[in-house]
Design an enzyme around this catalytic site. Structure first.
Site, PDB file in Angstrom:
ATOM      1  N   ALA A  13      -6.689  -2.782   7.340  1.00  0.00           N
ATOM      2  CA  ALA A  13      -7.751  -3.280   6.473  1.00  0.00           C
ATOM      3  C   ALA A  13      -7.559  -4.753   6.129  1.00  0.00           C
ATOM      4  O   ALA A  13      -8.458  -5.379   5.574  1.00  0.00           O
ATOM      5  CB  ALA A  13      -7.825  -2.460   5.189  1.00  0.00           C
ATOM      6  N   GLY A  14      -6.392  -5.305   6.424  1.00  0.00           N
ATOM      7  CA  GLY A  14      -6.133  -6.707   6.124  1.00  0.00           C
ATOM      8  C   GLY A  14      -5.327  -6.935   4.860  1.00  0.00           C
ATOM      9  O   GLY A  14      -5.346  -8.035   4.295  1.00  0.00           O
ATOM     10  N   LYS A  15      -4.591  -5.930   4.406  1.00  0.00           N
ATOM     11  CA  LYS A  15      -3.811  -6.062   3.173  1.00  0.00           C
ATOM     12  C   LYS A  15      -2.760  -7.171   3.291  1.00  0.00           C
ATOM     13  O   LYS A  15      -2.629  -7.998   2.391  1.00  0.00           O
ATOM     14  CB  LYS A  15      -3.138  -4.726   2.825  1.00  0.00           C
ATOM     15  CG  LYS A  15      -4.110  -3.613   2.505  1.00  0.00           C
ATOM     16  CD  LYS A  15      -3.417  -2.289   2.258  1.00  0.00           C
ATOM     17  CE  LYS A  15      -2.628  -1.754   3.422  1.00  0.00           C
ATOM     18  NZ  LYS A  15      -3.407  -1.456   4.645  1.00  0.00           N
ATOM     19  N   SER A  16      -2.025  -7.190   4.384  1.00  0.00           N
ATOM     20  CA  SER A  16      -0.992  -8.219   4.555  1.00  0.00           C
ATOM     21  C   SER A  16      -1.615  -9.604   4.678  1.00  0.00           C
ATOM     22  O   SER A  16      -1.059 -10.589   4.175  1.00  0.00           O
ATOM     23  CB  SER A  16      -0.123  -7.914   5.776  1.00  0.00           C
ATOM     24  OG  SER A  16       0.570  -6.698   5.582  1.00  0.00           O
ATOM     25  N   GLU A  86       3.737  -3.294   1.722  1.00  0.00           N
ATOM     26  CA  GLU A  86       4.183  -1.926   2.008  1.00  0.00           C
ATOM     27  C   GLU A  86       4.594  -1.215   0.718  1.00  0.00           C
ATOM     28  O   GLU A  86       5.597  -0.497   0.653  1.00  0.00           O
ATOM     29  CB  GLU A  86       5.326  -1.917   3.033  1.00  0.00           C
ATOM     30  CG  GLU A  86       5.009  -2.625   4.335  1.00  0.00           C
ATOM     31  CD  GLU A  86       3.894  -1.974   5.150  1.00  0.00           C
ATOM     32  OE1 GLU A  86       3.529  -0.827   4.866  1.00  0.00           O
ATOM     33  OE2 GLU A  86       3.389  -2.628   6.083  1.00  0.00           O
ATOM     34  N   ALA A  87       3.786  -1.393  -0.336  1.00  0.00           N
ATOM     35  CA  ALA A  87       4.094  -0.860  -1.666  1.00  0.00           C
ATOM     36  C   ALA A  87       4.130   0.663  -1.705  1.00  0.00           C
ATOM     37  O   ALA A  87       4.703   1.237  -2.639  1.00  0.00           O
ATOM     38  CB  ALA A  87       3.085  -1.390  -2.677  1.00  0.00           C
ATOM     39  N   CYS A 145     -17.565   4.682  13.187  1.00  0.00           N
ATOM     40  CA  CYS A 145     -18.986   4.997  12.980  1.00  0.00           C
ATOM     41  C   CYS A 145     -19.674   3.994  12.052  1.00  0.00           C
ATOM     42  O   CYS A 145     -20.888   4.046  11.887  1.00  0.00           O
ATOM     43  CB  CYS A 145     -19.146   6.410  12.415  1.00  0.00           C
ATOM     44  SG  CYS A 145     -18.589   6.585  10.696  1.00  0.00           S
TER      45      CYS A 145
END
Length: 191
Positions: A13-16, A86-87, A145
């Site tokens: 999702a782009g967290k990093s 990586e919480a 989808c």
């Protein structure tokens, strides 16, 4: 007042990317930061946070025995924000340690991680963060989808969804796929 934040999502999702961009913004303004990441996730190399789009930075690794309050307290001078990648791999005690960093040291703590595993079960660190974080922020990504992806499957060697096994298996796009709940149910045969 400093807060404990939890930015959560599924894989890819782009967290990093968001973490690294926010840390860059602090540094660009002359503010010190502390970057933390799970020591056992060494896909980018030991003590590194990396994004799929190619940006990376050095970080301090933590494991389940790390005292994150003591670490933050030792580095508090000049530290404007703490970032945790990586919480989901934090222990409940470590989440409370990070809450103390915000409450007692006045340093904001920004945690980024997965909400659920491939079986749709909360990770211990994620459960604790969902319970006590001051601010919850969903990072959104999409299923094939086009709907919002809220689940993830783990693929086996045959490419099919695996429905049991250890909660933690380090991997990337070759192992995990983010899906909407409907497609997760179809892939896993659940519900």
């Amino acid at each position: 007042m400093a807060k404990l934040y939890f930015h959560y999502s599924t894989m890819n999702a782009g967290k990093s990317t968001l973490l690294l961009q926010a840390a860059h913004n602090y540094r660009e303004r002359g503010m010190g930061v502390l970057l933390l990441t799970a020591a056992h996730d060494d896909r980018a190399g030991a003590g590194r946070i990396a994004s799929r789009i190619g940006i990376a930075d050095d970080a301090t690794g933590f494991d389940q025995s790390s005292d994150l309050f003591a670490l933050a307290e030792a580095r508090a001078s000049g530290c404007a924000c703490i970032f945790v990648d990586e919480a989901q791999f934090l222990t409940e005690d470590q989440v409370w340690q990070l809450a103390r960093v915000a409450d007692d040291l006045g340093i904001p703590v920004m945690c980024y991680g997965l909400r659920v595993d491939f079986r749709s079960r909360l990770f211990p660190g994620s459960a604790a963060l969902l319970a006590i974080a001051d601010d919850l922020r969903e990072v959104r990504t999409i299923c094939h989808c086009g709907r919002k992806a809220t689940m993830v499957i783990r693929r086996g060697a045959d490419g099919q969804a695996v429905t049991d096994g250890a909660q933690v298996q380090i991997g990337g796009n070759e192992t995990y796929v983010s899906l909407c709940r409907r497609h997760w149910r179809e892939a896993t045969g659940a519900g």
